[in-house]
Design a protein around this motif. Sequence first.
Motif, mmCIF file in Angstrom:
data_model
loop_
_atom_site.group_PDB
_atom_site.id
_atom_site.type_symbol
_atom_site.label_atom_id
_atom_site.label_comp_id
_atom_site.label_asym_id
_atom_site.label_seq_id
_atom_site.Cartn_x
_atom_site.Cartn_y
_atom_site.Cartn_z
ATOM 1 N N ASP A 1 0.359 4.946 5.240
ATOM 2 C CA ASP A 1 -0.956 4.307 5.069
ATOM 3 C C ASP A 1 -1.813 5.126 4.102
ATOM 4 N N LYS A 2 -1.734 6.449 4.231
ATOM 5 C CA LYS A 2 -2.490 7.333 3.334
ATOM 6 C C LYS A 2 -1.983 7.194 1.892
ATOM 7 N N VAL A 3 -0.643 7.124 1.757
ATOM 8 C CA VAL A 3 -0.067 6.968 0.416
ATOM 9 C C VAL A 3 -0.517 5.647 -0.198
ATOM 10 N N ASP A 4 -0.506 4.586 0.603
ATOM 11 C CA ASP A 4 -0.977 3.280 0.115
ATOM 12 C C ASP A 4 -2.404 3.371 -0.413
ATOM 13 N N GLN A 5 -3.252 4.045 0.345
ATOM 14 C CA GLN A 5 -4.653 4.165 -0.057
ATOM 15 C C GLN A 5 -4.784 4.977 -1.348
ATOM 16 N N LYS A 6 -4.012 6.061 -1.442
ATOM 17 C CA LYS A 6 -4.055 6.891 -2.651
ATOM 18 C C LYS A 6 -3.571 6.099 -3.871
ATOM 19 N N LEU A 7 -2.509 5.298 -3.682
ATOM 20 C CA LEU A 7 -1.980 4.493 -4.783
ATOM 21 C C LEU A 7 -3.019 3.489 -5.272
ATOM 22 N N LYS A 8 -3.737 2.871 -4.333
ATOM 23 C CA LYS A 8 -4.770 1.906 -4.706
ATOM 24 C C LYS A 8 -5.893 2.581 -5.490
ATOM 25 N N GLU A 9 -6.278 3.776 -5.043
ATOM 26 C CA GLU A 9 -7.360 4.494 -5.721
ATOM 27 C C GLU A 9 -6.961 4.864 -7.145
#
Length: 474
Positions: free
Chosen positions: A393-401
Motif C-alpha cells: 500500500d505504501k509503495v502504491d502511494q509512493k508510485l502515485k506521488e
Amino acid sequence: MNLKHKLDEHEVFGRVAETSFRLGLESYVVGGYVRDLVLGRPSKDIDFTCVGSGIHLAQEVAKTYQEHVPLSVFKNFGTAMLKLDDWELEFVGARKESYRTESRKPIVEDGTLMEDLERRDFTINAMAISLNRENYGELVDPFDGLGDMKRKLIRTPLEPGITFSDDPLRMMRAVRFAAQLNFDIDADTFYALSENASRLQIISAERIIDELNKIILTPKPSYGFKLLFASKLLHEFFPEMVELQGVDSVDDKSHKDNFYHTLQVLDNVCQTSDDLWLRWAAIMHDIAKPATKRFSPKVGWTFHGHEDKGAKMTPGIFRRLKLPMDDRMKYVQKLVRLHLRPIALVKDEVTDSALRRLLFDAGNDIEDLMKLCRADITSKNNKKVQRYLENFDKVDQKLKEVEEKDQIRNFQPPVSGEEIMATFGIPPSKIIGDIKEEIKEAILEGRIQNNPEEARALMLKIALEKGLSPIEKS
C-alpha cells in the motif's frame, strides 16, 4: 421429469416441434443446452438432433420466419446453423460413430437417438428433451446424467477407457467441466484419464490450449490444474509447470513447493482480475525456478535470476502451446521479468529514482504488476501477509506521488533523434542514441525534470562534451 414449462419460455422450441411433426421427424434438444437448463445456467447455444436430415429440418425451420434468418449449411459435417439475434441453433441428424487409433476424427453414420446419446462425452451431456407430440418436454436420460448432476459427478456414458482412447480431447474436457461446475470426476473415469494420458499426443496444441484457457478462466483454476497434474495430463503438454512440483531439503533447509505456490498465486489473482493474460503471468512468474535453483550452506536455497530466465523462456513456451505471439505474450513476459521489482521497494528509504525506473519499465501495466505482486504473497503466517500487503500500500502511494510529479509512465524523451540531428547538423549515428540515453537516465535519476527546456539544456551540454556544436540558423 418434464421440462415443458422451460421450453415454453422460448418460442423456437414449439416452432421446431411443429416443423418436425409436419416433416414426420423425431426431434430433440440435446447436449449442453439441456445440461445448463437443468442446472439453471444461462446458455444461448441450442443443439437440435433429429432422426433424419438435420440440414433439411433447419432449412424448413428457417422458412417459417417471415423475416430473413441467417442459415449456414455444412454438408461435410451434416449440420446446419441458424442465428436468431444472439441465439445460435445447430441442427444435426442423429448419428453413431466409430474411431481409428491414429485419429480423433470419427467415421460417422446415421443412427438412432440412443446411439447419438451414447457417443457423447459425459452423462451430463448425454441427455435430451423430446420435442415430439406424444411426450413433448420429457427428459430422455438413459445414463442417469440427472443423478450425476445431483451427485456433482463427471462420468462417461460408456466405458471410459474407450471413450478417451477414441477422442482424447475428452480428457481435457473432463477436467474443464469439473473445474467450471465444481464437480468431482468419477473414480473409474479419473483412472482412465491417467491410463490414456499419452493419447493427448494426437490432439493439436490449439485444441488443448483452448480447453486449458477455459480452465484458467474458472473462478478457482487451481482445482483444474491439480486434476491435470494428478492425472498426468499436464505432463503431456506443459512439462515446465510440472517441474515446479516438489520440495528439496539439505541440512534441514527446504524450499516451498513452487507448483502449489504458483496455483495459490493464480487463485489470488483471480480474486482481483478476470483477465486471461494476467492469469497467465501468474502461471509463468516462477516458471524458471527449477532452472535457477541452487543450494548454499550459508543461505539455503536460492533462485537468483529466475525472473529474467522466466522472461526468456516465455516466448518458447507460448510458441509451443500455440498461445498468441503478439502483445499479449510481451505483456506476460514483462510481468514475469518485473515481478520481483516492487518487493524491493517496500523499504521506507526507497528512492524516487527506483520508483521512476519501475514506472518507466512497467508503463501502463503497473497496476497489473502490483496485483501480481500482491497475489505472490502466499505465506501461511497471516500477520506476515498483512504486513507485506500494508507495505505494498505504501509503495502504491509512493508510485502515485512520483507519477503525478514526474509523469514518467510511458514517457518519451522530450528531445527526439530528429531534433538532435537538426540541431547539430549530423546524420543518423550512434552518438544520437547516446545523447537520448543520457537524457533519459538524467530524468529517471531525478537530475533534471521531465520537460523539453531542461532536456534541451542537457542535450547542448552533452553534445559540447562530445565535441559537437549547434549549427547557426540563417
